[in-house]
Scaffold this active site. Structure first.
Site, PDB file in Angstrom:
ATOM      1  N   CYS A 134     -29.363  -0.794 -37.949  1.00  0.00           N
ATOM      2  CA  CYS A 134     -29.768   0.490 -38.522  1.00  0.00           C
ATOM      3  C   CYS A 134     -28.530   1.171 -39.099  1.00  0.00           C
ATOM      4  O   CYS A 134     -27.664   1.599 -38.349  1.00  0.00           O
ATOM      5  CB  CYS A 134     -30.396   1.335 -37.412  1.00  0.00           C
ATOM      6  SG  CYS A 134     -31.009   2.924 -37.908  1.00  0.00           S
TER       7      CYS A 134
ATOM      8  N   HIS B  24     -16.054 -19.540 -47.563  1.00  0.00           N
ATOM      9  CA  HIS B  24     -14.791 -19.108 -46.966  1.00  0.00           C
ATOM     10  C   HIS B  24     -14.082 -20.241 -46.229  1.00  0.00           C
ATOM     11  O   HIS B  24     -12.875 -20.204 -46.027  1.00  0.00           O
ATOM     12  CB  HIS B  24     -15.041 -17.954 -45.988  1.00  0.00           C
ATOM     13  CG  HIS B  24     -15.838 -18.358 -44.794  1.00  0.00           C
ATOM     14  ND1 HIS B  24     -17.219 -18.407 -44.806  1.00  0.00           N
ATOM     15  CD2 HIS B  24     -15.468 -18.764 -43.556  1.00  0.00           C
ATOM     16  CE1 HIS B  24     -17.654 -18.810 -43.631  1.00  0.00           C
ATOM     17  NE2 HIS B  24     -16.615 -19.044 -42.850  1.00  0.00           N
TER      18      HIS B  24
ATOM     19  N   TYR C 210     -20.912 -12.005 -52.749  1.00  0.00           N
ATOM     20  CA  TYR C 210     -21.378 -11.367 -51.520  1.00  0.00           C
ATOM     21  C   TYR C 210     -20.417 -11.602 -50.352  1.00  0.00           C
ATOM     22  O   TYR C 210     -20.820 -11.734 -49.194  1.00  0.00           O
ATOM     23  CB  TYR C 210     -22.817 -11.778 -51.148  1.00  0.00           C
ATOM     24  CG  TYR C 210     -23.522 -10.638 -50.450  1.00  0.00           C
ATOM     25  CD1 TYR C 210     -23.305 -10.382 -49.095  1.00  0.00           C
ATOM     26  CD2 TYR C 210     -24.332  -9.762 -51.146  1.00  0.00           C
ATOM     27  CE1 TYR C 210     -23.890  -9.312 -48.456  1.00  0.00           C
ATOM     28  CE2 TYR C 210     -24.932  -8.687 -50.512  1.00  0.00           C
ATOM     29  CZ  TYR C 210     -24.702  -8.471 -49.172  1.00  0.00           C
ATOM     30  OH  TYR C 210     -25.275  -7.401 -48.542  1.00  0.00           O
TER      31      TYR C 210
ATOM     32  N   MET D  66     -25.554 -15.710 -41.848  1.00  0.00           N
ATOM     33  CA  MET D  66     -25.489 -14.516 -42.682  1.00  0.00           C
ATOM     34  C   MET D  66     -26.412 -14.640 -43.891  1.00  0.00           C
ATOM     35  O   MET D  66     -27.238 -13.778 -44.161  1.00  0.00           O
ATOM     36  CB  MET D  66     -24.048 -14.277 -43.145  1.00  0.00           C
ATOM     37  CG  MET D  66     -23.062 -13.948 -42.039  1.00  0.00           C
ATOM     38  SD  MET D  66     -23.299 -12.292 -41.324  1.00  0.00           S
ATOM     39  CE  MET D  66     -24.290 -12.671 -39.887  1.00  0.00           C
TER      40      MET D  66
ATOM     41  N   THR E 283     -23.173 -18.903 -49.490  1.00  0.00           N
ATOM     42  CA  THR E 283     -22.756 -20.131 -48.831  1.00  0.00           C
ATOM     43  C   THR E 283     -21.514 -19.820 -48.001  1.00  0.00           C
ATOM     44  O   THR E 283     -20.862 -18.799 -48.203  1.00  0.00           O
ATOM     45  CB  THR E 283     -22.416 -21.215 -49.864  1.00  0.00           C
ATOM     46  OG1 THR E 283     -21.394 -20.713 -50.739  1.00  0.00           O
ATOM     47  CG2 THR E 283     -23.638 -21.607 -50.685  1.00  0.00           C
ATOM     48  N   SER E 284     -21.145 -20.717 -47.077  1.00  0.00           N
ATOM     49  CA  SER E 284     -19.947 -20.481 -46.252  1.00  0.00           C
ATOM     50  C   SER E 284     -18.694 -20.969 -46.976  1.00  0.00           C
ATOM     51  O   SER E 284     -17.888 -21.736 -46.449  1.00  0.00           O
ATOM     52  CB  SER E 284     -20.094 -21.174 -44.896  1.00  0.00           C
ATOM     53  OG  SER E 284     -21.080 -20.544 -44.120  1.00  0.00           O
TER      54      SER E 284
END
Length: 557
Positions: free
Chosen positions: A410, A267, A322, A177, A264-265
């Site tokens: 999109c 989570h 984010y 991501m 960063t991860s």
């Protein structure tokens, strides 16, 4: 004993118009599952990890093989059930029912935490599906690029008069991501300094042209950023280092980025965040033999990074979470004002969600990039007045390298999604495209997620944690005839903090597909407009009326 989750084989999706299954409705999930594990797509494909810490496509390699074998023999009146990456049953349904129904990582709320999940995971009883990893519609870093681009553009509009030229963005994380951030920043006209601890990930982004340069030196990175911004250039650089070390150092030096965020991860405090002072090798080893020590050290390090982000925020620099739950981790470590700066959805994205606008994506099962070029042109033809979207498509064509099967992201909403789907299906029917197209989306969408620290943060009516909405979304997509539907827990922000649903539908050129596409691609974004209208957002209420939605308890119709 061999690890059932490790195998050195290389998986790539079939291409072309020759079927390996009985129909395109089963060939489509087969190809997209395999595409998720393509070495050009997945972060650690040999471990079945697609992105997002330990977000997997299947529970074990044996389960992967069983899913593939089942899809190859599945009939058009049967549905495969997948429970946390394991194919548990095939049942007789009907031709308009989904061919696959997926439930990943779901736990009863009292037990919905990483400790309990990790115990189940260790016993082989569960699998973390993230969002699009376990639902087989990950398309590489492109999948988040436009959303990140839209976020940065809106931040520029709100804070810098709509112009990010000569500005720069500080962030962390270049995984599946986060890897979208430098390219999205450059597309938005800004420079980007992205801190990444794992050099192999930075190299992946260099190889796929998502980041321009790499360095191990903070001084060199800052010198490059300074030169580029002064010259009005939009370029990006990956700095190999630890965000928990680099962010505070920048504060100490008095360096002032124009926007600060992080992907960063965080989570996943065991598998997703390198503790301060640790090497990557030490971190990987201790994930297996001392996960509690990793978690403790990682959480403490996250607190340090978030404090630095607060320092930037207090200095007047636009700073946003984010969606990786790093503020929550810092809060739990005693940083009481961790939520002083906002998440990106309430700050920049929610007005789009109110109109059902979100990350619509499609992939060409033919494997031919020309099919995507033709669909890009069709989007422009059908939406001639959306110049912002045209600009995005032009930049995407120029800057985005396809990973695995050619695909496009999109952002479009209610009223447009079904029109595009029907047009793509007609293109398949008349032979304009070489093979069918699949249309899906991220679980990060307007009506498909409950995540109080991300997509549903600071809802107007306080309904942040109400998770009826993604459940209704999954049920409605199932009833409407999506080709496969998924219901997950914990994606993006980790165990206990989110529930979310996904759908994918195949354009196989048939008239049956026309009917399914019209239902699914109308109803799916309509649930997002409904959800935000129910929360009292005027934009959503107006859009619901304009689109003729029947919402008895909301609009009184």
């Amino acid at each position: 004993m061999s690890n059932p989750r490790h195998n050195e084989r290389e998986v790539r999706s079939p291409r072309g118009d020759e079927l390996n299954a009985k129909s395109w409705l089963t060939e489509a999930p087969l190809r997209m599952l395999m595409n998720n594990l393509d070495p050009d797509v997945a972060e650690r494909p040999h471990e079945l990890v697609v992105y997002g810490g330990i977000g997997r496509a299947a529970r074990t390699w044996d389960d992967f093989d069983r899913i593939v074998a089942t899809l190859k023999t599945l009939n058009d009146n049967e549905t495969l059930l997948v429970q946390s990456g394991k194919p548990v049953g095939v049942f007789r349904t009907h031709k308009d029912a989904p061919r696959v129904l997926i439930a990943n990582s779901n736990l009863v709320p009292h037990w919905a935490n990483w400790d309990h999940f990790n115990e189940l995971d260790k016993k082989g009883l569960a699998m973390y599906g993230q969002m699009t990893a376990g639902s087989w519609i990950y398309i590489g870093a492109q999948g988040i690029v436009q959303g990140t681009y839209e976020t940065f553009v809106e931040a520029g509009r709100q804070h810098y008069g709509g112009n990010l030229k000569g500005r720069w963005i500080l962030t962390g994380g270049l995984g599946g991501m986060g890897g979208a951030q430098p390219l999205a920043a450059v597309m938005a006209g800004a420079c980007c300094l992205a801190v990444e601890c794992d050099e192999t990930r930075a190299d992946f982004r260099l190889r796929t042209r998502y980041v321009d340069e790499k360095t191990h030196s903070l001084d060199e990175a800052l010198a490059k950023i300074d030169a580029w911004t002064k010259a009005g250039e939009a370029k990006s650089i990956a700095l190999i280092g630890n965000a928990a070390e680099i962010f505070p150092e920048l504060v100490k030096r008095g360096v002032k980025p124009d926007i600060v965020t992080d992907q960063t991860s965080a989570h996943d405090p065991v598998h997703g965040y390198l503790p301060l002072g640790w090497t990557v090798a030490e971190w990987r080893a201790k994930q297996e033999n001392d996960p509690k020590a990793v978690e403790k050290a990682a959480r403490a390090s996250m607190k340090v990074q978030v404090q630095a982000m607060l320092d930037f925020w207090n200095a007047g620099i636009p700073t946003v979470d984010y969606g990786n739950n790093i503020r929550q981790m810092a809060l739990e470590e005693g940083l009481e004002n961790a939520f002083a700066f906002p998440g990106f959805v309430p700050a920049y994205i929610r007005p789009l969600f109110c109109r059902g606008i979100g990350p619509y994506r499609w992939a060409a099962l033919s494997g031919d990039p020309e099919d995507i070029a033709k669909t890009d042109a069709k989007v422009k033809e059908l939406l001639p007045d959306n110049k912002h979207l045209h600009n995005w498509l032009d930049m995407a064509k120029e800057r985005i390298a396809f990973q695995g099967l050619p695909a496009r992201i999109c952002w479009v909403g209610l009223g447009d999604r079904h029109r595009l789907g029907l047009a793509f299906n007609e293109m398949v029917r008349n032979g304009e495209l070489k093979a069918p197209i699949v249309i899906g989306r991220d679980h990060l969408d307007s009506g498909s997620v409950a995540s109080p620290n991300r997509e549903t943060e600071a809802m107007k009516d306080g309904s942040d944690a109400v998770s009826d909405w993604p459940l209704l979304n999954a049920l409605l997509n199932t009833a409407s005839g999506a080709t496969w539907v998924s219901l997950h827990h914990g994606g993006g922000v980790g165990m206990g903090f989110s529930q979310h649903a996904g759908m994918v539908i195949c354009c196989d050129g048939t008239e049956d597909a026309d009917r399914r596409l019209e239902r699914v691609l109308w109803n799916d974004p309509a649930t997002g407009v409904m959800r935000h209208a129910d929360a009292g957002y005027d934009i959503a209420l107006d859009w619901a009326r304009k689109q003729g939605l029947r919402l008895p308890a909301i609009l009184g119709n």
